[in-house]
Structure formats: C-alpha cells, structure tokens
Design a protein around this motif. Structure first.
Motif, mmCIF file in Angstrom:
data_model
loop_
_atom_site.group_PDB
_atom_site.id
_atom_site.type_symbol
_atom_site.label_atom_id
_atom_site.label_comp_id
_atom_site.label_asym_id
_atom_site.label_seq_id
_atom_site.Cartn_x
_atom_site.Cartn_y
_atom_site.Cartn_z
ATOM 1 N N ILE A 65 3.176 -4.346 18.554
ATOM 2 C CA ILE A 65 2.089 -3.583 19.159
ATOM 3 C C ILE A 65 1.653 -4.241 20.457
ATOM 4 C CG2 ILE A 65 -0.274 -2.837 18.840
ATOM 5 C CD1 ILE A 65 0.380 -2.567 15.895
ATOM 6 N N ASP A 105 0.872 -1.164 0.000
ATOM 7 C CA ASP A 105 0.000 0.000 0.000
ATOM 8 C C ASP A 105 0.915 1.221 0.000
ATOM 9 O OD1 ASP A 105 -1.665 2.143 1.002
ATOM 10 O OD2 ASP A 105 -3.130 0.567 1.358
ATOM 11 N N GLU A 116 3.166 3.396 18.021
ATOM 12 C CA GLU A 116 2.496 2.124 17.738
ATOM 13 C C GLU A 116 1.769 2.178 16.405
ATOM 14 O OE1 GLU A 116 -0.031 1.684 21.095
ATOM 15 O OE2 GLU A 116 1.681 1.897 22.409
ATOM 16 N N LEU A 117 1.149 3.307 16.150
ATOM 17 C CA LEU A 117 0.418 3.465 14.901
ATOM 18 C C LEU A 117 1.367 3.364 13.703
ATOM 19 C CD1 LEU A 117 -2.557 4.091 14.278
ATOM 20 C CD2 LEU A 117 -1.775 6.367 13.706
ATOM 21 N N MET A 172 2.437 -7.060 14.701
ATOM 22 C CA MET A 172 1.509 -7.513 15.734
ATOM 23 C C MET A 172 2.237 -7.763 17.048
ATOM 24 S SD MET A 172 -1.473 -7.419 15.042
ATOM 25 C CE MET A 172 -2.423 -6.902 13.694
ATOM 26 N N LEU A 209 3.819 -8.284 9.030
ATOM 27 C CA LEU A 209 2.594 -8.236 9.817
ATOM 28 C C LEU A 209 2.799 -8.926 11.162
ATOM 29 C CD1 LEU A 209 -0.133 -7.046 9.454
ATOM 30 C CD2 LEU A 209 -0.986 -9.251 8.756
ATOM 31 N N TRP A 255 1.627 -3.408 8.190
ATOM 32 C CA TRP A 255 0.474 -3.773 7.371
ATOM 33 C C TRP A 255 0.680 -3.385 5.914
ATOM 34 C CZ3 TRP A 255 -2.897 -0.560 4.710
ATOM 35 C CH2 TRP A 255 -3.988 -1.219 4.129
ATOM 36 N N ARG A 302 2.443 -5.677 3.238
ATOM 37 C CA ARG A 302 1.794 -6.883 2.722
ATOM 38 C C ARG A 302 2.739 -8.079 2.727
ATOM 39 N NH1 ARG A 302 -2.521 -5.010 -0.415
ATOM 40 N NH2 ARG A 302 -3.609 -3.728 1.080
ATOM 41 N N PHE A 315 2.370 -0.163 13.159
ATOM 42 C CA PHE A 315 1.317 -0.933 12.507
ATOM 43 C C PHE A 315 1.245 -0.612 11.024
ATOM 44 C CE2 PHE A 315 -2.850 -1.595 10.847
ATOM 45 C CZ PHE A 315 -3.092 -2.891 11.237
ATOM 46 N N MET A 316 1.312 0.700 10.697
ATOM 47 C CA MET A 316 1.263 1.091 9.284
ATOM 48 C C MET A 316 2.369 0.409 8.499
ATOM 49 S SD MET A 316 0.435 5.103 9.537
ATOM 50 C CE MET A 316 0.728 5.595 7.867
#
Lengths: 391, 103, 175
Positions: free
Chosen positions: A166, A95, A143-144, A163, A159, A151, A154, A147-148
């Motif tokens: 976080i 992304d 944390e955000l 996980m 991921l 995620w 991909r 995560f970005m």
C-alpha cells in the motif's frame, strides 16, 4: 474492404443485437461488449505466463517450461487444472469473510479498468466523459483489496507485505496520475476515445503520437516506471519479495484464490499498459500512415505485447530495490520530474512550432533529469563494507 | 414523494448516522470518520439540489461538492496526524481517556 | 425514483450503519468503503460523473486507506474496541442515538413540510441530463471559481505540511 475487416467485431455485435427483443437490448448490448473483454484478457494472461517463464528462462540461461504440449505452450492449462484441484486452505485465525472477498475485489477492480480502454476503432465498452479519472479511481480500489488480503490472513508476513504494497502503491499513484496530466492537457479531454482520436492523424507518414514530443517521451517513461511499481513487478516487487517475506500479502492463499491473485496482478499490468498505449502511443492507431489497412485492434494488441515484453525484460534484468530507495525515488525524483514535465507541456503549448520549441522543451526535460539524478547520487560515499555479526 | 425529497431523506439519514457515530464511538479514528460521513451527507445535498434545482447549468452544486471533498481530504489527513500524535502521547486512541490538557 | 436508487440508498445506509456500529475497527473501515462506494454511485445517478469518480478516488483510495494506516499504527492488528463497563456503554449509545434520532426527525419533518421543495416535479421541468461534463467543470473552475480553487490549493499545501509536522516523531528532549 479494410474498413470491413477493421469494424468486423462492431458489425458482428450489431448483427447479433438484431436478434434480441427490444426490451432486453441495452442489457444484451452491454453483455456483448463485456464478454469479449472477460474472455480475451484472461487468455492473454495465460499466454503471457508462458512467454514470461520462457523469456525469463532464456535470460537466466535455462529453458523454462517445455514439457506440456508443443514447446511447453500448454503449460497454463496444466497450471489451471492444478490450481483448481488444490485444496483451498483458509487459516484458522483468518477473518473468513474478508479473506474470501479480497481476491474477488482485486479481480473485479482489475476488470473494471478495461471499461474505458479503446481496444480498436469504435471498440470501447464505455466512452465515459471522465474516462481517465474512472481508470485511476478503479485502480485505487486495488489497494483496498490488497489490504483486505494482508489483514484478513492474520499473518505477520501478509500484513508486512500488504503494508509495503500500500505504501508503494500510494506513493507511485501520484507520479502515475501526474504523468498522464500532460496528455490530458494536450488532448483537452479526459475521455480515452477523444485522446486516441487526437493522436490518430499523420504528417507525411509519421503519426502524431504524444510520445514523439519531449514532454510526451518523458511522460511515457515516467508513466511506465510508475506503472511497474503500481503492478508490483520487479524491480519494485518488494511487497512480494520471495526472499524476504515469501509472497507478501497472498502468502496465506492457496488453490484457486491464489490463481485469482495472480490473474488480478497481470490484469492490472495489462490495464496500465493499455492506458499507457492509449495516452502516449496512439491507442489503436497505426505507426505509419501506409499501414492503416491493418485492423486497429491488431495494432493495439501488438503494442500491448511489446510493452509486456519490455516488462519481462526489465524483470529479468534489474535487481530489487530497497524500501528507502523506493520511497526516495518516488518522492525525490518521480514527483519533481512529473511536475516539471507538466510545466514543459505548458511551454510547448504556448510557443510557436519550430526548432526553437524543440530545443527549449528538450532542455527543460533533460536538465532537471540530470540535476535530479545527480542529486540522488550525492551523499553516497561508499566506504569499505563493514560486517556486523550477531553477538 | 419526489426524487429530490428521497435524496434529501437519504442525506438526512446519513447525517444522523454520522452524528450518532461521532457522539457514541470512543475511538478517535471513528469519531473522525463520523464527521466525514456528515460532510458526505452535505455533499449529497449539494448535488441533489444542483440536479433538481432551477438552474443546473450554473454547476454551483458540483463546485461545492468538489471543494467539500478536497476539504474533507485535508481534514482527514490533519485529523489522523493529530490522532497519531495524541496516541504517541497518551498511548490510547480512546477519546474518554484523553482528558489532560497538560502532558 | 427507481429501483436502482433504492438499492444504492440501502447499500449506502447499510454500509455506514455498519461502519458506525461494528466492534472490529478494520471491519468498520471496510464497511465504510462500501458506504462511500454506494454514495459515489448515487452521485453518478444524479448525473455528476466527475464528482462520483473523485469520491471513489479520494475516499476509497485515500481516506479509507489513511484510516487503515492510523488503525494499524495505533492498534494491535485485529484488536477490538476496549470493552467499557456495559452500563456506561449502553447509556452512551442511548444518549447518542436519541440525539441523532431527534436530529433526523427534525430534518425529515423539515424536508417533508418545506414549501420551497416542489412536491411533485412535472417531468418537463426536469432537465434530462444537465451538462456536467469535465469541460464545463474545468471552465467553471478556471473562470468563476478561480479564487476558491487557489485558496483550496493553499489549504491543501498547508494541510500537507501541517499533517507531516504533527505526525512527525517528537524530538527527544535534551537531558
């Protein structure tokens, strides 16, 4: 004269501010406060990478980097050129927007945290009324970003790493905040400047740092453990465990973005160390009353480098934890300890000064520590190791 | 248009966006988020009235906002827990397909 | 009424609109955090420093991450909302949008027409910076608002236990 040297940066700032026209003075003033932070701490990052690699090398009985410059001290420059010149690979399925924004958000959040750290006397970017709260609020933005990154790449490894990261950061944020509550109780303020001022006096030659009380010492140790976990450093480096998930959430990053992740991680470590110094180690205050002639910022950076050396030492010494051990440690040991520590601070506050107070509070810290660590050890009956092979 | 009015308009807009989301989205998580947005709009109202009201020293608006944020946090935790349990049961988070009372 | 207010308001509204209308769920949450951050900045502009930082801590740091976890557990990574039949989808959007639009129209009319609101505040009536320091908030919490605070503690404990119980793995029924 010592006051002059101590305040030299503040005086310089006011002198430079005199040249600015009245209209742009607030912006110019903010700029003059922010730019040194943006220069000094990345520089510290560069120095730390060399020190860490050399220190780890010595611990592991090898030399570490020794080719570029005297004793290898120009290694960061070579690393920077290399990462700038590398191709910036973005995975096909990634992304793109989130993949691009994640490292920027991480570094921005890490830099924002420095706004409330008093680096020296009268040297703080923003003396906020709720400074400690600001620090933790900004810390939760990391944390955000993590995560970005995980995620948007991909990738399974990213991921999984995100996980893990976080889950770990949320779990250890609770003891981190609760460990600092004792200091807020003692200082009666959330402002970092007020907290440092509360510790900047002396009895005889000894300073009034919060670390020299039973609850302060326990709080400092708990805070540093939680800070190690927050900054994803060994022994809590599961999110990026090289041998399990390669590099965790930034596996799909290359070139300069990878360097940004590295920078953000170290900046986060410096910021939490700086907060530990502010809360427990007296900030910029000198350790003895006869050493106050040394400028305040020197003391801050000396303490910071000491804590960084501690981090490197721990990284070279301890093996990595398992995920269940990590969570057990956070919820069954750290959390009860920090809560009891808050109670201890209350007892300390309401009992008259004297040896009885010391005795009671030390007992209140040591007894739960022994009980909880024993409790964690129970049910661990190690039998013969059994091997299972794939069929 | 005074400052208070503009804050109230932003809050009303926020409330409507949350309402529209809660009504139209079909994923249970986003419905919950829409409800959170409506709570946030109320918070903005509390703070705007506190700031521009006749008695800002009373701090009532700030207190309401703080309590409202804590309630929203509790609500989010329980709501997402329920969504997870429902997902385990119905194998979907689409609110249109959660239409059986009996498992 | 400053430029910064308009920028922040636009940011908040844009973030929340995107959060409620994007197809990809993770994008929704990311846009939502933008909206929450804008809202926190609006709180700061209102002079409520404590509430603004709490907003970031709770919403960006906890609620958004929690929602992400829920999405990751219920969805395959990067899955978009299941496409429904387009006619029912548009009908849903029109109904929901019209309801929300009607609510907004009524609220805007009420705000505009209300006699209770001062239409133009004289500058001296505006408190320059009301005292919302942490100390004042702490005093208020410990004196006037003790009972709500205690009830809040009870509620949060109940919510904690309840959420764990609800989300816990159901016991396998005995055959």
């Amino acid at each position: 004269m010592p006051e002059m040297v101590d305040q030299i940066f503040v005086i310089c700032k006011h002198w430079l501010l005199g040249f600015a026209p009245a209209g742009v003075q607030p912006i110019f003033s903010a700029l003059l406060s922010v730019v040194p932070v943006l220069v000094v701490f990345p520089l510290l990052f560069a120095i730390t990478t060399v020190l860490e690699r050399k220190g780890l090398g010595r611990i592991q009985n090898r030399y570490g980097p020794n080719r570029v410059g005297p004793c290898g001290f120009f290694q960061p420059i070579a690393d920077a050129i290399k990462s700038l010149a590398k191709e910036d690979v973005v995975p096909d399925t990634a992304d793109r927007v989130a993949h691009f924004l994640a490292p920027l958000l991480l570094v921005a959040a890490a830099f924002l945290a420095y706004a409330v750290l008093p680096i020296g006397r009268n040297m703080v970017v923003a003396n906020l009324n709720a400074g400690v709260l600001f620090f933790f609020a900004v810390g939760s933005m990391v944390e955000l970003a993590v995560f970005m990154a995980g995620w948007a790449s991909r990738s399974k490894y990213s991921l999984l790493g995100a996980m893990r990261a976080i889950a770990q950061m949320i779990s250890y944020e609770v003891p981190l905040v609760l460990a600092s509550v004792v200091v807020i109780m003692a200082a009666g303020s959330l402002s970092t400047v007020a907290i440092v001022n509360a510790q900047a006096s002396y009895t005889g030659i000894w300073p009034h740092w919060f670390v020299f009380t039973p609850w302060g010492f326990a709080g400092f140790v708990l805070f540093m453990i939680a800070a190690t976990a927050e900054s994803n450093r060994s022994p809590f480096d599961l999110p990026e465990g090289e041998s399990e998930i390669i590099a965790g959430y930034y596996i799909e990053y290359s070139g300069f973005k990878f360097a940004l992740f590295f920078l953000g991680e170290y900046l986060g470590m410096f910021a939490t160390s700086g907060m530990a110094i502010t809360l427990f180690l007296g900030g910029w205050a000198a350790p003895f009353s006869f050493l106050t002639w040394i400028p305040s910022y020197v003391w801050f950076f000396a303490k910071l480098l000491t804590l960084i050396a501690g981090f490197i030492w721990i990284r070279g010494t301890l093996p990595r934890l398992r995920m269940d051990q990590l969570m057990n440690f956070a919820w069954k040991f750290m959390l009860p300890m920090t809560l009891l520590n808050i109670f201890t601070a209350g007892v300390w506050h309401f009992t008259p000064a004297g040896y009885a107070r010391w005795l009671v509070c030390v007992a209140l810290v040591v007894a739960p520590f022994l009980l909880l660590s024993r409790g964690l050890q129970q049910e661990k009956k190690y039998g013969m190791r059994s091997y299972r092979f794939a069929e | 248009m005074s400052s208070l009015t503009s804050y109230l308009l932003v809050s009303a807009l926020l409330f409507s966006i949350g309402l529209a989301g809660a009504l139209t989205r079909r994923n249970a998580i986003l419905v919950l988020i829409g409800i959170e947005l409506m709570l946030n709009a109320a918070n903005l109202n509390f703070l705007a009235f506190w700031r521009y009201g006749p008695n800002p020293a009373a701090l009532t608006g700030v207190m309401f906002a703080i309590f409202s944020i804590s309630i929203a946090a509790a609500e989010a935790a329980v709501g997402l827990g329920i969504i997870l349990a429902a997902h385990r049961h119905f194998k979907t988070t689409d609110v249109n397909q959660m239409n059986a009372l009996k498992g | 009424m400053t430029v910064s207010f308009f920028i922040l308001a636009a940011l908040t509204i844009a973030g929340t609109v995107a959060a409620m209308s994007l197809r990809n769920l993770v994008h929704c949450i990311l846009a939502l955090t933008l909206g929450f951050a804008g809202l926190a900045a609006l709180y700061l502009q209102l002079g409520a420093q404590f509430v603004g930082f709490t907003q970031i801590l709770v919403y960006v740091g906890a609620v958004a991450i929690l929602a992400m976890f829920a999405i990751m557990m219920t969805q395959r990574a990067g899955a978009v909302a299941q496409p429904a039949s387009s006619s029912s989808r548009t009908r849903g959007w029109i109904t929901g949008g019209m309801t929300a639009g009607a609510v907004f129209a009524v609220l805007a009319w009420a705000i505009h027409a209300s006699a209770a609101l001062p239409q133009t505040l004289p500058p001296q009536a505006l408190p320059s910076q009301p005292d919302a320091g942490v100390r004042a908030i702490g005093n208020a919490l410990m004196h006037g608002f003790v009972l709500p605070l205690e009830i809040m503690g009870l509620l949060l404990t109940a919510a904690l236990i309840g959420a764990v119980l609800v989300a816990m793995q159901e016991k396998q029924e005995m055959p």
